[in-house]
Design an enzyme around this catalytic site. Structure first.
Site, short mmCIF file in Angstrom:
data_model
loop_
_atom_site.label_atom_id
_atom_site.label_comp_id
_atom_site.label_asym_id
_atom_site.label_seq_id
_atom_site.Cartn_x
_atom_site.Cartn_y
_atom_site.Cartn_z
N MET A 1 15.43 -6.72 2.19
CA MET A 1 14.33 -5.80 1.90
C MET A 1 14.78 -4.76 0.88
SD MET A 1 11.53 -6.58 3.38
CE MET A 1 10.75 -5.02 2.97
N GLY A 2 13.84 -4.37 0.02
CA GLY A 2 14.07 -3.24 -0.87
C GLY A 2 14.98 -3.52 -2.06
N PRO B 1 11.63 -14.44 -0.88
CA PRO B 1 10.42 -14.64 -0.07
C PRO B 1 9.74 -13.32 0.25
CG PRO B 1 12.39 -14.91 1.28
CD PRO B 1 12.85 -14.76 -0.15
N ARG B 2 8.42 -13.37 0.33
CA ARG B 2 7.66 -12.17 0.66
C ARG B 2 8.09 -11.61 2.01
NH1 ARG B 2 5.03 -7.91 -1.45
NH2 ARG B 2 3.26 -7.24 -0.17
N GLU C 1 5.56 -4.37 -11.70
CA GLU C 1 6.97 -3.97 -11.61
C GLU C 1 7.85 -4.91 -12.43
OE1 GLU C 1 7.87 -3.87 -7.46
OE2 GLU C 1 7.18 -1.79 -7.24
N GLU D 1 0.82 -1.20 0.00
CA GLU D 1 0.00 0.00 0.00
C GLU D 1 0.86 1.26 0.00
OE1 GLU D 1 -2.13 -3.46 1.45
OE2 GLU D 1 -0.28 -2.52 2.15
#
Length: 444
Positions: free
Chosen positions: A321-322, A280-281, A350, A77
């Site tokens: 992350m990122g 992985p998420r 994306e 979000e």
């Protein structure tokens, strides 16, 4: 569905019993919040330096002038709002961005301008919410998708704060659950001035549940720019993997990694040197995934340990992350996770924008319209079973011309489905005009 101006909604009925009980219980639970915070700290779900924000206490100072408050649950979000935030900043509006997860806070720190103020959303107790609103005094509130905290909504409405639900989504799972408590959800949705829905189906569901002034503006996630990548890190990864066929499995969920390991074993027999990258998420699952890969007889490397894939690496676990933009640029083929299990799929846009051919499983109800359009145009491939996944990935690995044709089709679909950002801005224009008038009066 008609568009509303910048006005407060008409008076709504008194609160249903469910919300009155919820407010009393959430007030009574305040003494238990230290125990809750301590537990979440031990699980790594809270930032020890910022736990005060969960009680509505902030070390940051409210900026002078109109303040647009944008709230989203987590990473998806928050990223969906990125382009909208840039447009609002261009109007010299200050932004307060709230979310509820440590990972989303890390993404904001990494990818958003320094003048965007991030705060953890307060726990949904009337006392904490009041502190938050007293401190920040937002001029306009934009809630993303469907993160609907009752006290946050009711307290904001009581202060006559204009509220708009943007990029509204009502999943096929949530809709029947909310219909069973229609009075509760209607009392919440009825507090919003406008609901800007992602699709006609979402709009119909919100209207049926009590939303006023519903407008279909499209999915902001289709207008999100491609994620960035550190050029030096990308070059290093590419140099370590040059010449190898590569498949990236993005945002995977429990139950999918085992299937991907078996898929890798089968495909590696036809494509020597195959490297599968599993992202992985939830990055904290990386070590467990690597252990499962090793137990299966394959060799894994973990990015969180600053390991790079060597010639002996079968599967590279991107548990950081990122860095999704890095992995998308590395591979011409991407399997979108959350779709082989009943999670509902992850956003493929994306990957398409970074020139990857997309394969997905059957469970994509989080992005139904997007995947239906991609599949119909030949811009994505659906694999309902592990055998089908092997077949679809194998065909793309074997023939670059097939990949190029699929990518061209997917890029056309993404272009056709875009435009949600401009439609959202048009719907918000009455509110933004009022804020500009306030800024002009303050500067006069």
């Amino acid at each position: 569905m008609r568009r509303s101006g910048a006005r407060r909604p008409p008076l709504v009925d008194p609160l249903p019993m469910t919300l009155r009980v919820y407010r009393r219980l959430s007030s009574a639970m305040v003494p238990l919040s230290p125990a809750l915070i301590n537990r979440r700290l031990k699980l790594g779900k809270e930032d020890p330096e910022r736990v005060g924000e969960r009680r509505g206490v902030s070390a940051d100072v409210r900026p002078v002038g109109p303040l647009v408050w944008i709230h989203g649950a987590s990473v998806g979000e928050v990223l969906a709002a990125a382009a909208l935030i840039e447009k609002l900043r261009a109007l010299n509006l200050r932004i307060l961005l709230t979310s509820g997860t440590v990972t989303s806070a890390a993404i904001v720190a990494k990818r958003f301008p320094a003048d965007v103020i991030h705060q953890y959303v307060p726990y949904d107790s009337p006392r904490y919410v009041a502190r938050f609103l007293d401190h920040w005094r937002p001029s306009l509130a934009l809630f993303i998708e469907s993160d609907l905290w009752p006290n946050l909504i009711l307290s904001s409405a009581a202060r006559r704060l204009p509220m708009v639900l943007i990029n509204g989504r009502m999943s096929h799972r949530s809709f029947p659950r909310w219909r069973r408590v229609s009075g509760t959800i209607s009392a919440l949705l009825g507090r919003f001035d406008v609901c800007l829905a992602q699709s006609e189906l979402d709009g119909e569901r919100f209207a049926a549940l009590g939303s006023r002034n519903v407008t279909v503006t499209g999915n902001l996630k289709l207008d999100v720019p491609a994620p960035p990548a550190d050029s030096s890190k990308l070059e290093r990864l590419m140099s370590m993997t040059r010449g190898r066929p590569i498949v990236v499995a993005a945002s995977t969920h429990p139950g999918e990694e085992e299937i991907l390991v078996e898929t890798h074993k089968t495909l590696a027999g036809f494509f020597p040197g195959l490297l599968t990258v599993i992202v992985p998420r939830h990055a904290d699952r990386g070590t467990a995934i690597a252990g499962m890969i090793t137990a299966s007889g394959l060799q894994a490397s973990l990015r969180s340990r600053e390991e790079l894939p060597t010639a002996a690496t079968d599967i590279y676990v991107g548990d950081t992350m990122g860095e999704m933009g890095l992995f998308y640029r590395l591979a011409p083929i991407v399997f979108m996770g959350g779709s082989l299990v009943e999670h509902g799929g992850q956003n493929p846009i994306e990957a398409v924008k970074l020139s990857a051919s997309v394969v997905h499983g059957p469970h994509v109800f989080n992005f139904t319209d997007v995947y239906e359009a991609l599949d119909a145009a030949g811009g994505a491939r659906r694999a309902d079973t592990p055998d089908a996944l092997v077949k679809q990935l194998g065909q793309l690995l074997a023939d670059p011309r097939v990949r190029d044709a699929q990518l061209a089709a997917s890029e056309r679909v993404v272009e056709q489905l875009g435009g949600a950002l401009e439609r959202t801005l048009a719907a918000l224009e009455p509110y933004l005009l009022q804020l500009r008038i306030e800024m002009g009066a303050a500067n006069a």
